[in-house]
Design an enzyme around this catalytic site. Structure first.
Site, PDB file in Angstrom:
ATOM      1  N   LYS A 205      28.261 -24.431 -12.678  1.00  0.00           N
ATOM      2  CA  LYS A 205      28.910 -23.278 -12.035  1.00  0.00           C
ATOM      3  C   LYS A 205      29.016 -23.487 -10.530  1.00  0.00           C
ATOM      4  O   LYS A 205      30.067 -23.279  -9.927  1.00  0.00           O
ATOM      5  CB  LYS A 205      28.109 -21.998 -12.308  1.00  0.00           C
ATOM      6  CG  LYS A 205      28.568 -20.803 -11.501  1.00  0.00           C
ATOM      7  CD  LYS A 205      27.658 -19.600 -11.661  1.00  0.00           C
ATOM      8  CE  LYS A 205      26.526 -19.536 -10.682  1.00  0.00           C
ATOM      9  NZ  LYS A 205      26.833 -19.007  -9.349  1.00  0.00           N
TER      10      LYS A 205
ATOM     11  N   ARG B  96      30.426 -13.406  -4.274  1.00  0.00           N
ATOM     12  CA  ARG B  96      30.310 -13.900  -2.919  1.00  0.00           C
ATOM     13  C   ARG B  96      30.978 -15.261  -2.727  1.00  0.00           C
ATOM     14  O   ARG B  96      31.578 -15.543  -1.683  1.00  0.00           O
ATOM     15  CB  ARG B  96      28.820 -14.032  -2.658  1.00  0.00           C
ATOM     16  CG  ARG B  96      28.377 -13.809  -1.312  1.00  0.00           C
ATOM     17  CD  ARG B  96      26.917 -14.170  -1.254  1.00  0.00           C
ATOM     18  NE  ARG B  96      26.761 -15.210  -0.266  1.00  0.00           N
ATOM     19  CZ  ARG B  96      26.789 -14.987   1.016  1.00  0.00           C
ATOM     20  NH1 ARG B  96      26.920 -13.784   1.480  1.00  0.00           N
ATOM     21  NH2 ARG B  96      26.664 -15.983   1.859  1.00  0.00           N
TER      22      ARG B  96
ATOM     23  N   CYS C 132      23.892  -8.250  -1.254  1.00  0.00           N
ATOM     24  CA  CYS C 132      23.573  -8.924  -2.501  1.00  0.00           C
ATOM     25  C   CYS C 132      22.145  -8.609  -2.883  1.00  0.00           C
ATOM     26  O   CYS C 132      21.295  -8.437  -2.022  1.00  0.00           O
ATOM     27  CB  CYS C 132      23.758 -10.416  -2.313  1.00  0.00           C
ATOM     28  SG  CYS C 132      23.211 -11.347  -3.709  1.00  0.00           S
TER      29      CYS C 132
ATOM     30  N   ARG D 166      22.203 -12.414   2.908  1.00  0.00           N
ATOM     31  CA  ARG D 166      23.130 -13.541   2.763  1.00  0.00           C
ATOM     32  C   ARG D 166      24.285 -13.478   3.766  1.00  0.00           C
ATOM     33  O   ARG D 166      25.448 -13.318   3.373  1.00  0.00           O
ATOM     34  CB  ARG D 166      23.660 -13.609   1.322  1.00  0.00           C
ATOM     35  CG  ARG D 166      22.541 -13.815   0.338  1.00  0.00           C
ATOM     36  CD  ARG D 166      23.032 -13.929  -1.078  1.00  0.00           C
ATOM     37  NE  ARG D 166      23.449 -15.274  -1.443  1.00  0.00           N
ATOM     38  CZ  ARG D 166      23.839 -15.611  -2.662  1.00  0.00           C
ATOM     39  NH1 ARG D 166      23.868 -14.711  -3.612  1.00  0.00           N
ATOM     40  NH2 ARG D 166      24.206 -16.843  -2.933  1.00  0.00           N
ATOM     41  N   PRO D 167      23.991 -13.629   5.033  1.00  0.00           N
ATOM     42  CA  PRO D 167      25.059 -13.614   6.031  1.00  0.00           C
ATOM     43  C   PRO D 167      25.978 -14.826   5.897  1.00  0.00           C
ATOM     44  O   PRO D 167      25.671 -15.779   5.173  1.00  0.00           O
ATOM     45  CB  PRO D 167      24.304 -13.648   7.362  1.00  0.00           C
ATOM     46  CG  PRO D 167      22.955 -14.181   7.043  1.00  0.00           C
ATOM     47  CD  PRO D 167      22.668 -13.855   5.614  1.00  0.00           C
ATOM     48  N   ILE D 168      27.105 -14.778   6.612  1.00  0.00           N
ATOM     49  CA  ILE D 168      28.064 -15.894   6.552  1.00  0.00           C
ATOM     50  C   ILE D 168      28.331 -16.453   7.949  1.00  0.00           C
ATOM     51  O   ILE D 168      29.337 -17.088   8.191  1.00  0.00           O
ATOM     52  CB  ILE D 168      29.387 -15.429   5.906  1.00  0.00           C
ATOM     53  CG1 ILE D 168      29.729 -14.014   6.397  1.00  0.00           C
ATOM     54  CG2 ILE D 168      29.349 -15.442   4.405  1.00  0.00           C
ATOM     55  CD1 ILE D 168      31.162 -13.729   6.379  1.00  0.00           C
ATOM     56  N   ASP D 169      27.375 -16.171   8.854  1.00  0.00           N
ATOM     57  CA  ASP D 169      27.566 -16.583  10.244  1.00  0.00           C
ATOM     58  C   ASP D 169      27.778 -18.085  10.395  1.00  0.00           C
ATOM     59  O   ASP D 169      28.533 -18.531  11.272  1.00  0.00           O
ATOM     60  CB  ASP D 169      26.369 -16.109  11.094  1.00  0.00           C
ATOM     61  CG  ASP D 169      25.036 -16.578  10.523  1.00  0.00           C
ATOM     62  OD1 ASP D 169      24.853 -16.480   9.299  1.00  0.00           O
ATOM     63  OD2 ASP D 169      24.191 -17.052  11.308  1.00  0.00           O
ATOM     64  N   LEU D 170      27.145 -18.887   9.551  1.00  0.00           N
ATOM     65  CA  LEU D 170      27.261 -20.338   9.714  1.00  0.00           C
ATOM     66  C   LEU D 170      28.656 -20.841   9.330  1.00  0.00           C
ATOM     67  O   LEU D 170      29.186 -21.769   9.950  1.00  0.00           O
ATOM     68  CB  LEU D 170      26.186 -21.059   8.888  1.00  0.00           C
ATOM     69  CG  LEU D 170      24.746 -20.700   9.284  1.00  0.00           C
ATOM     70  CD1 LEU D 170      23.753 -21.298   8.304  1.00  0.00           C
ATOM     71  CD2 LEU D 170      24.458 -21.193  10.707  1.00  0.00           C
TER      72      LEU D 170
ATOM     73  N   VAL E 237      14.076 -19.657   0.629  1.00  0.00           N
ATOM     74  CA  VAL E 237      15.532 -19.747   0.836  1.00  0.00           C
ATOM     75  C   VAL E 237      16.162 -18.358   0.946  1.00  0.00           C
ATOM     76  O   VAL E 237      16.996 -18.117   1.814  1.00  0.00           O
ATOM     77  CB  VAL E 237      16.191 -20.567  -0.295  1.00  0.00           C
ATOM     78  CG1 VAL E 237      17.704 -20.625  -0.116  1.00  0.00           C
ATOM     79  CG2 VAL E 237      15.613 -21.976  -0.337  1.00  0.00           C
TER      80      VAL E 237
HETATM   81  C1  UD1 Z   1      24.507 -21.443  -3.096  1.00  0.00           C
HETATM   82  C2  UD1 Z   1      24.500 -21.239  -4.590  1.00  0.00           C
HETATM   83  C3  UD1 Z   1      23.329 -20.355  -5.011  1.00  0.00           C
HETATM   84  C4  UD1 Z   1      22.019 -20.938  -4.481  1.00  0.00           C
HETATM   85  C5  UD1 Z   1      22.107 -21.192  -2.982  1.00  0.00           C
HETATM   86  C6  UD1 Z   1      20.879 -21.898  -2.419  1.00  0.00           C
HETATM   87  C7  UD1 Z   1      26.850 -21.385  -5.114  1.00  0.00           C
HETATM   88  C8  UD1 Z   1      28.071 -20.695  -5.596  1.00  0.00           C
HETATM   89  N1  UD1 Z   1      25.750 -20.633  -4.999  1.00  0.00           N
HETATM   90  O1  UD1 Z   1      24.699 -20.140  -2.516  1.00  0.00           O
HETATM   91  O2  UD1 Z   1      23.282 -20.304  -6.439  1.00  0.00           O
HETATM   92  O3  UD1 Z   1      20.963 -20.030  -4.736  1.00  0.00           O
HETATM   93  O4  UD1 Z   1      23.263 -22.014  -2.681  1.00  0.00           O
HETATM   94  O5  UD1 Z   1      20.652 -23.077  -3.081  1.00  0.00           O
HETATM   95  O6  UD1 Z   1      26.843 -22.586  -4.893  1.00  0.00           O
HETATM   96  N2  UD1 Z   1      22.725 -18.248   5.252  1.00  0.00           N
HETATM   97  C9  UD1 Z   1      22.867 -17.783   6.523  1.00  0.00           C
HETATM   98  N3  UD1 Z   1      24.112 -17.846   7.114  1.00  0.00           N
HETATM   99  C10 UD1 Z   1      25.185 -18.365   6.472  1.00  0.00           C
HETATM  100  C11 UD1 Z   1      25.024 -18.866   5.157  1.00  0.00           C
HETATM  101  C12 UD1 Z   1      23.764 -18.792   4.582  1.00  0.00           C
HETATM  102  O7  UD1 Z   1      21.916 -17.295   7.130  1.00  0.00           O
HETATM  103  O8  UD1 Z   1      26.286 -18.400   7.055  1.00  0.00           O
HETATM  104  C13 UD1 Z   1      21.400 -18.158   4.597  1.00  0.00           C
HETATM  105  C14 UD1 Z   1      21.451 -17.265   3.355  1.00  0.00           C
HETATM  106  O9  UD1 Z   1      21.270 -15.918   3.696  1.00  0.00           O
HETATM  107  C15 UD1 Z   1      20.305 -17.800   2.534  1.00  0.00           C
HETATM  108  C16 UD1 Z   1      20.296 -19.293   2.873  1.00  0.00           C
HETATM  109  O10 UD1 Z   1      21.035 -19.429   4.090  1.00  0.00           O
HETATM  110  O11 UD1 Z   1      19.089 -17.226   2.932  1.00  0.00           O
HETATM  111  C17 UD1 Z   1      20.925 -20.162   1.809  1.00  0.00           C
HETATM  112  O12 UD1 Z   1      22.266 -19.783   1.596  1.00  0.00           O
HETATM  113  P1  UD1 Z   1      23.389 -20.813   1.141  1.00  0.00           P
HETATM  114  O13 UD1 Z   1      22.800 -22.184   1.058  1.00  0.00           O
HETATM  115  O14 UD1 Z   1      24.577 -20.607   2.000  1.00  0.00           O
HETATM  116  O15 UD1 Z   1      23.687 -20.292  -0.314  1.00  0.00           O
HETATM  117  P2  UD1 Z   1      25.097 -20.006  -0.978  1.00  0.00           P
HETATM  118  O16 UD1 Z   1      26.053 -21.076  -0.623  1.00  0.00           O
HETATM  119  O17 UD1 Z   1      25.459 -18.593  -0.761  1.00  0.00           O
END
Ligand code: UD1
Length: 415
Positions: A22, A92, A116, A121-125, A326
């Site tokens: 997935k 998401r 969520c 789960r921010p998207i700032d990065l 995480v």
């Molecule tokens: C992906 C997986 C999910 C898995 C996760 C971690 C998919 C569709 N989903 O989710 O199943 O649990 O990886 O292995 O592939 N974060 C920030 N800023 C950002 C992005 C992330 O702070 O811009 C933080 C998140 O809040 C979280 C951590 O980084 O605490 C990991 O997130 P990320 O690796 O981005 O997970 P996803 O890609 O959402």
């Protein structure tokens, strides 16, 4: 079907075919927006999350067609840069279309992904990456908008190795002018799978699977055909289902090296696993040994296996700890496991699991996708019948899980 009902205490036996991943296929589907024309993704698991992602692409003007495990995506009609509100709220990962939209159309308007259950789960990065590549990003009440005349390469350091941000930036950078370097990139196998698909389309990517990914932008990409990697989390979940029921189970269609972080912990907990030529065999194991687990980005122990492992350790001969690093709030399954008799306490980001001699069937809920899988692990070993509610979460990420379990002898049904 709103419930899954399991009568516990039965051994499993036979072979389980592991589906395409997935978490690999969702970014692959988004990437199919990058070239003009028809791409094909083989071993696409038929999951509700895949349907949501297809809905997003269709809304944007692409066409999707699914047959016999292969998803065809025709991105010729891509014209709309606004992603649909409802679908993005539901899933998401649909935010992954932002990179391809910016690269193809120079604009993207994406609803703010909803909160969520497992954390903020921010998207700032993701946004930091697009801004470094020249995009102007504005965050409104309901939408995030980004615009750019032409993306350019940049050096981007991720404060955390985010899987989604690494993927989104890789896709955008493939069509940017110049070279992009992602430092502290995520190293998950799904990143490598995406790089391989992009490479087949003509992208120039090096270092995927290490913490520095280098992308040299090209003028255009062409459609490609690709086979999705097997789902390591589905495989790990079935391994624990075998182990907790003292069963022998053979898993076909796995990449053993992707499973190594889980296998290492399973071995510590007493699970016997044999790596055979065309799959993995889990053998009936003795008592469950307590272990200490800390979730980490790959190649550490995956957060997506934390809930299932906790269900397994609930029956250990002693006390285990699981530290979640995480996500900030990924212990919703603890209260559900407690309904079945598990003895688990949470302090901050750490759960202390005191093994109990047995679990008892109960009404529990799949509070999120992997929590749902954890309920199945526990229910298969529990005494009596377990009724699992909110199973929609489970169907988001496990293809035909009930059918697969029936085939190996589980007493399981949907109602
Ligand atoms: C992906 C997986 C999910 C898995 C996760 C971690 C998919 C569709 N989903 O989710 O199943 O649990 O990886 O292995 O592939 N974060 C920030 N800023 C950002 C992005 C992330 O702070 O811009 C933080 C998140 O809040 C979280 C951590 O980084 O605490 C990991 O997130 P990320 O690796 O981005 O997970 P996803 O890609 O959402």
């Amino acid at each position: 079907m709103n419930h899954i009902i399991i009568e516990g205490g039965h051994r499993l036996s036979g072979t389980v075919h592991i589906s395409g991943a997935k978490n690999a296929v969702l970014p692959l589907i988004a990437a199919a927006l990058l070239p003009d024309g028809v791409s094909e993704i083989e071993e696409t698991p038929w999951l509700t999350d895949v349907c949501y992602m297809c809905d997003v692409l269709n809304y944007l003007g692409a066409q999707t067609h699914y047959e016999n495990g292969t998803l065809q995506i025709n991105s010729t009609g891509l014209t709309d840069c606004t992603a649909p509100f409802e679908e993005v709220q539901k899933m998401r990962a649909s935010f992954l279309v932002m990179g391809p939209l910016l690269a193809r159309l120079g604009a993207a308007r994406i609803p703010l992904p909803g909160g969520c259950a497992i954390g903020a789960r921010p998207i700032d990065l993701h946004l930091k990456g697009f801004e470094a590549m020249g995009a102007r990003v504005t965050i409104g009440q309901r939408y995030i908008e980004a615009q750019v005349n032409h993306l350019h390469g940049a050096r981007i350091y991720l404060d955390f190795p985010s899987v989604g941000a690494t993927e989104n930036i890789m896709m955008a950078a493939s069509l940017a002018e110049g070279t992009t370097i992602i430092e502290n990139a995520a190293k998950e196998p799904e990143i490598v799978d995406l790089a391989n698909f992009l490479g087949a389309m003509g992208a120039r990517i090096k270092g995927a699977g290490t913490d520095v990914v280098r992308i040299v932008g090209v003028g255009s990409l062409h459609p490609a055909r690709h086979t999705t990697i097997p789902d390591r989390i589905e495989a790990g979940s079935f391994m624990l289902m075998a182990a907790i029921t003292g069963s022998e189970l053979f898993l076909e269609n796995v990449i053993t090296s992707h499973l190594q972080p889980m296998i290492a912990k399973m071995n510590d907990a007493g699970v016997r696993i044999i790596d055979e030529i065309d799959g993995l065999r889990v053998l009936p194991s003795g008592p469950i040994m307590p272990v200490e687990i800390k979730t980490l980005p790959y190649p550490g122990f995956p957060t997506d296996m934390q809930a299932q492992f906790m269900a397994y350790l609930a029956l250990a001969a002693g006390s285990s700890t699981i530290r979640e690093t995480v996500f900030e709030n990924r212990f919703m399954h603890v209260a559900e496991l407690a309904k079945m008799g598990a003895d688990i306490t949470v302090k901050g980001h750490t759960a202390l699991i005191k093994g109990v001699p047995m679990l008892k069937g109960a009404y529990v809920e799949a509070t999120d996708l992997r929590a749902g899988a954890a309920m199945i692990v526990a229910a298969l070993a529990a005494e009596g019948e377990t009724v699992i509610g909110q199973v929609d979460h489970i169907y988001r990420g496990y293809e035909n899980i009930v059918g697969k379990l029936i085939d190996v002898g589980a007493k399981i049904r949907e109602e």
